[in-house]
Design a protein around this motif. Structure first.
Motif, PDB file in Angstrom:
ATOM      1  N   ILE A 101     -11.935 -12.701  -3.552  1.00  0.00           N
ATOM      2  CA  ILE A 101     -11.998 -11.775  -4.689  1.00  0.00           C
ATOM      3  C   ILE A 101     -12.468 -12.530  -5.939  1.00  0.00           C
ATOM      4  N   TRP A 102     -11.915 -13.747  -6.127  1.00  0.00           N
ATOM      5  CA  TRP A 102     -12.289 -14.532  -7.318  1.00  0.00           C
ATOM      6  C   TRP A 102     -13.784 -14.861  -7.292  1.00  0.00           C
ATOM      7  N   SER A 103     -14.287 -15.102  -6.097  1.00  0.00           N
ATOM      8  CA  SER A 103     -15.700 -15.488  -6.064  1.00  0.00           C
ATOM      9  C   SER A 103     -16.623 -14.268  -6.150  1.00  0.00           C
ATOM     10  N   SER A 104     -16.217 -13.140  -5.567  1.00  0.00           N
ATOM     11  CA  SER A 104     -17.108 -11.958  -5.623  1.00  0.00           C
ATOM     12  C   SER A 104     -16.995 -11.223  -6.960  1.00  0.00           C
ATOM     13  N   LYS A 105     -15.823 -11.357  -7.589  1.00  0.00           N
ATOM     14  CA  LYS A 105     -15.515 -10.636  -8.837  1.00  0.00           C
ATOM     15  C   LYS A 105     -15.507  -9.110  -8.647  1.00  0.00           C
ATOM     16  N   VAL A 106     -15.416  -8.667  -7.411  1.00  0.00           N
ATOM     17  CA  VAL A 106     -15.251  -7.225  -7.158  1.00  0.00           C
ATOM     18  C   VAL A 106     -13.753  -6.954  -7.086  1.00  0.00           C
ATOM     19  N   LEU A 107     -13.235  -6.284  -8.092  1.00  0.00           N
ATOM     20  CA  LEU A 107     -11.785  -6.078  -8.192  1.00  0.00           C
ATOM     21  C   LEU A 107     -11.362  -4.690  -7.700  1.00  0.00           C
ATOM     22  N   THR A 108     -12.265  -3.727  -7.808  1.00  0.00           N
ATOM     23  CA  THR A 108     -11.876  -2.363  -7.446  1.00  0.00           C
ATOM     24  C   THR A 108     -13.129  -1.502  -7.236  1.00  0.00           C
ATOM     25  N   ASN A 109     -12.943  -0.175  -7.244  1.00  0.00           N
ATOM     26  CA  ASN A 109     -14.039   0.800  -7.042  1.00  0.00           C
ATOM     27  C   ASN A 109     -14.664   0.704  -5.655  1.00  0.00           C
ATOM     28  N   GLY A 114     -11.704  15.056 -11.210  1.00  0.00           N
ATOM     29  CA  GLY A 114     -10.949  14.108 -10.387  1.00  0.00           C
ATOM     30  C   GLY A 114     -10.027  13.223 -11.214  1.00  0.00           C
ATOM     31  N   ILE A 115      -9.405  12.317 -10.509  1.00  0.00           N
ATOM     32  CA  ILE A 115      -8.427  11.425 -11.142  1.00  0.00           C
ATOM     33  C   ILE A 115      -8.778   9.995 -10.740  1.00  0.00           C
ATOM     34  N   ASN A 116      -8.066   9.020 -11.281  1.00  0.00           N
ATOM     35  CA  ASN A 116      -8.265   7.646 -10.809  1.00  0.00           C
ATOM     36  C   ASN A 116      -7.151   7.311  -9.830  1.00  0.00           C
ATOM     37  N   GLY A 117      -7.458   7.420  -8.547  1.00  0.00           N
ATOM     38  CA  GLY A 117      -6.448   7.140  -7.518  1.00  0.00           C
ATOM     39  C   GLY A 117      -6.848   5.997  -6.616  1.00  0.00           C
ATOM     40  N   LYS A 118      -7.814   5.192  -7.045  1.00  0.00           N
ATOM     41  CA  LYS A 118      -8.383   4.161  -6.156  1.00  0.00           C
ATOM     42  C   LYS A 118      -7.419   2.986  -5.961  1.00  0.00           C
ATOM     43  N   MET A 119      -7.376   2.497  -4.737  1.00  0.00           N
ATOM     44  CA  MET A 119      -6.619   1.265  -4.477  1.00  0.00           C
ATOM     45  C   MET A 119      -7.468   0.063  -4.897  1.00  0.00           C
ATOM     46  N   SER A 120      -6.827  -0.920  -5.523  1.00  0.00           N
ATOM     47  CA  SER A 120      -7.574  -2.101  -5.987  1.00  0.00           C
ATOM     48  C   SER A 120      -7.860  -3.051  -4.818  1.00  0.00           C
ATOM     49  N   GLU A 121      -8.777  -3.957  -5.027  1.00  0.00           N
ATOM     50  CA  GLU A 121      -9.134  -4.923  -3.981  1.00  0.00           C
ATOM     51  C   GLU A 121      -7.955  -5.824  -3.621  1.00  0.00           C
ATOM     52  N   ILE A 122      -7.136  -6.138  -4.613  1.00  0.00           N
ATOM     53  CA  ILE A 122      -6.029  -7.063  -4.323  1.00  0.00           C
ATOM     54  C   ILE A 122      -5.011  -6.391  -3.397  1.00  0.00           C
ATOM     55  N   ASN A 123      -4.757  -5.103  -3.621  1.00  0.00           N
ATOM     56  CA  ASN A 123      -3.829  -4.380  -2.748  1.00  0.00           C
ATOM     57  C   ASN A 123      -4.437  -4.192  -1.356  1.00  0.00           C
ATOM     58  N   ALA A 124      -5.737  -3.894  -1.338  1.00  0.00           N
ATOM     59  CA  ALA A 124      -6.400  -3.667  -0.044  1.00  0.00           C
ATOM     60  C   ALA A 124      -6.443  -4.963   0.776  1.00  0.00           C
ATOM     61  N   ALA A 125      -6.728  -6.075   0.100  1.00  0.00           N
ATOM     62  CA  ALA A 125      -6.755  -7.367   0.805  1.00  0.00           C
ATOM     63  C   ALA A 125      -5.370  -7.673   1.363  1.00  0.00           C
ATOM     64  N   PHE A 126      -4.363  -7.427   0.548  1.00  0.00           N
ATOM     65  CA  PHE A 126      -2.999  -7.672   1.010  1.00  0.00           C
ATOM     66  C   PHE A 126      -2.669  -6.776   2.209  1.00  0.00           C
ATOM     67  N   GLY A 127      -3.143  -5.544   2.179  1.00  0.00           N
ATOM     68  CA  GLY A 127      -2.922  -4.627   3.298  1.00  0.00           C
ATOM     69  C   GLY A 127      -3.526  -5.160   4.591  1.00  0.00           C
ATOM     70  N   LEU A 128      -4.715  -5.721   4.475  1.00  0.00           N
ATOM     71  CA  LEU A 128      -5.355  -6.296   5.679  1.00  0.00           C
ATOM     72  C   LEU A 128      -4.506  -7.416   6.256  1.00  0.00           C
ATOM     73  N   LEU A 129      -3.971  -8.244   5.363  1.00  0.00           N
ATOM     74  CA  LEU A 129      -3.104  -9.337   5.821  1.00  0.00           C
ATOM     75  C   LEU A 129      -1.812  -8.775   6.431  1.00  0.00           C
ATOM     76  N   GLN A 130      -1.225  -7.798   5.767  1.00  0.00           N
ATOM     77  CA  GLN A 130       0.024  -7.205   6.269  1.00  0.00           C
ATOM     78  C   GLN A 130      -0.161  -6.609   7.669  1.00  0.00           C
ATOM     79  N   LEU A 131      -1.334  -6.025   7.862  1.00  0.00           N
ATOM     80  CA  LEU A 131      -1.609  -5.386   9.153  1.00  0.00           C
ATOM     81  C   LEU A 131      -1.569  -6.403  10.298  1.00  0.00           C
ATOM     82  N   ARG A 132      -1.902  -7.658   9.987  1.00  0.00           N
ATOM     83  CA  ARG A 132      -1.852  -8.695  11.024  1.00  0.00           C
ATOM     84  C   ARG A 132      -0.417  -8.957  11.474  1.00  0.00           C
ATOM     85  N   HIS A 133       0.550  -8.587  10.622  1.00  0.00           N
ATOM     86  CA  HIS A 133       1.953  -8.893  10.931  1.00  0.00           C
ATOM     87  C   HIS A 133       2.789  -7.636  11.211  1.00  0.00           C
TER      88      HIS A 133
END
Ligand code: T4K
Length: 389
Positions: free
Chosen positions: A39-47, A237-256
């Motif tokens: 995330i730090w290197s891509s600088k894509v945080l959300t959207n 519409g509204i702003n209901g988007k999940m951020s990249e940090i939460n999504a990345a964490f979700g991917l890790l959580q799914l492994r466990h």
């Protein structure tokens, strides 16, 4: 026993740790660092960045659903689901849930109509739904309470007869399956919560499970202010988007997640075995699920038990065990709902009884066998009630 009587406190057993109703299962911190570096290197945080897309695909595969749209939390997912289906008028729902279920209706200017629950599953009682339908009814919003499936077949047949939509609040039902597959595939939409207290968590998070690509596209637009492209807005519409940090964490959580679910299952089995002979304590049975998630461990404090539910709740607290009264008070008893005709106690006797008797015991993967024994020892050897009875 007189409910006003007080408890003679017995010394708490020696222990050095407070037990909560739940504790989040967290993947090892070191495993999260590579995700953060990306995330730090891509600088894509959300959207709708790469982790967001990957987690949507990974969850569809893991859960066995066709389409899923991630959200910042389950409540915004509920609010947006109602918008997506253009729900108006009245919606039939359960009073026995977390307050977000009904709040999502008020946020859409929709009137909740409360229907009583089934005494065995504590889910909405399909046999009582038809009597609550009026010309204003547009949908049913049941809850798979504690992750136990609703009677989805009976609910769908009523919805088909009366041309109603069905939106499942499946906040508790991550990974739950019936014989025909994921419970999340039932209804027009189903909503998940990935809150810290849930079986699968992304700190905060949620999702809408959609049956087809077109519905998912509408949901995706709604959670991004209604934007379709840089200059086109198709809905308020509204702003209901999940951020990249939460999504990345979700991917890790799914492994466990599988190890977490396996441990929950073992804890539930240990509770059942140890509580089997405790008179007046009934463990809530399953509701026909083929794969359960053991999200909660609710017990019902019956008349044959020497303490009331409130006294047992307090006895636990005296021993540093924070069991929870999910779901007390009933949603229909909160000030913004209690004036509704359907909120009247006479309409909801089963729900009122459950709200007065249920206690959710600690259940989470890091709970040890000894912790479970400590919880059960309070239930099995309650302090004696003293007082004016
Ligand atoms: N529909 C249903 C049926 C729901 O149950 C919920 C949420 C929703 C919709 C809405 O979904 P979200 O918008 O929340 O995604 C909790 C949760 O806040 C709530 O998410 C959940 N249902 C509800 C049943 O429970 P509280 O007020 O009981 O949470 P709290 O903060 O007292 O936490 C309970 C225990 O969990 C704590 O004693 C310790 C532990 N904990 C909690 C948090 C937040 C941790 O160890 N770490 C934490 O970060 O509402």
């Amino acid at each position: 026993m007189n409910p006003n009587s007080t408890l003679r406190t017995v010394p708490a057993p020696p222990h050095d740790e407070r037990l909560y109703v739940t504790q989040p299962h967290l993947a090892p911190l070191a495993e999260f660092i590579p995700y953060l570096e990306k995330i730090w290197s891509s600088k894509v945080l959300t959207n709708g960045g790469p982790f967001h897309q990957q987690l949507e695909a990974a969850l569809c595969e893991y859960l066995g659903v066709r389409h899923l749209s991630l959200f910042t939390n389950g409540t915004l997912a509920l609010v947006t689901a109602l918008q997506a289906l253009r729900i108006t008028g009245e919606v039939i729902t359960t009073p026995y849930s977390f307050v977000a279920t009904a709040h999502s209706l008020l946020w859409n200017g929709v009137k909740p109509v409360f229907v009583d629950i089934d005494p065995h599953t504590l889910n909405i009682d399909p046999g009582k739904i038809e009597a609550a339908i009026t010309p204003q009814t547009t949908a049913i919003m049941p809850v798979h309470c504690y992750g136990h499936p609703c009677d989805v077949d009976a609910i769908q047949s009523i919805a088909d007869n009366y041309n109603l939509k069905v939106i499942y609040d499946a906040a508790h039902a991550f990974g739950v399956e019936r014989d025909d597959g994921s419970i999340l595939n039932h209804g027009d939409l189903a909503i998940l919560s990935f809150h810290a207290t849930k079986v699968f968590n992304t700190f905060e998070g949620g999702a809408i499970v959609c049956p087809d690509a077109k519905t998912k596209q509408r949901v995706d637009h709604l959670k991004n202010f209604g934007y379709v492209d840089e200059v086109t807005v198709v809905a308020p519409g509204i702003n209901g988007k999940m951020s990249e940090i939460n999504a990345a964490f979700g991917l890790l959580q799914l492994r466990h997640i599988d190890e977490a679910l396996t441990r929950r299952k073992a804890i539930a089995a240990q509770y059942r075995a140890l509580l089997r002979d405790v008179k007046g304590i009934r463990c809530l049975g399953d509701a026909g699920e083929k794969v359960a998630n053991y999200a909660y461990f609710p017990v019902i404090v019956e008349d044959g038990y020497p303490l009331t539910r409130e006294q047992l709740y307090q006895a636990f607290r005296d021993c540093d065990i924070i069991a929870r009264r999910y779901f007390y008070p009933l949603i229909s008893d909160f000030p913004m709902y209690r004036g509704l005709p359907s909120a009247h106690r006479d309409n909801l006797p089963v729900a009122a009884n459950a709200a007065a008797r249920v206690l959710c015991l600690p259940i989470y993967p890091s709970l040890s066998d000894a912790d479970v024994e400590r919880v059960v020892s309070v239930v099995a050897n309650p302090p004696r009630a003293i007082g004016n009875d």
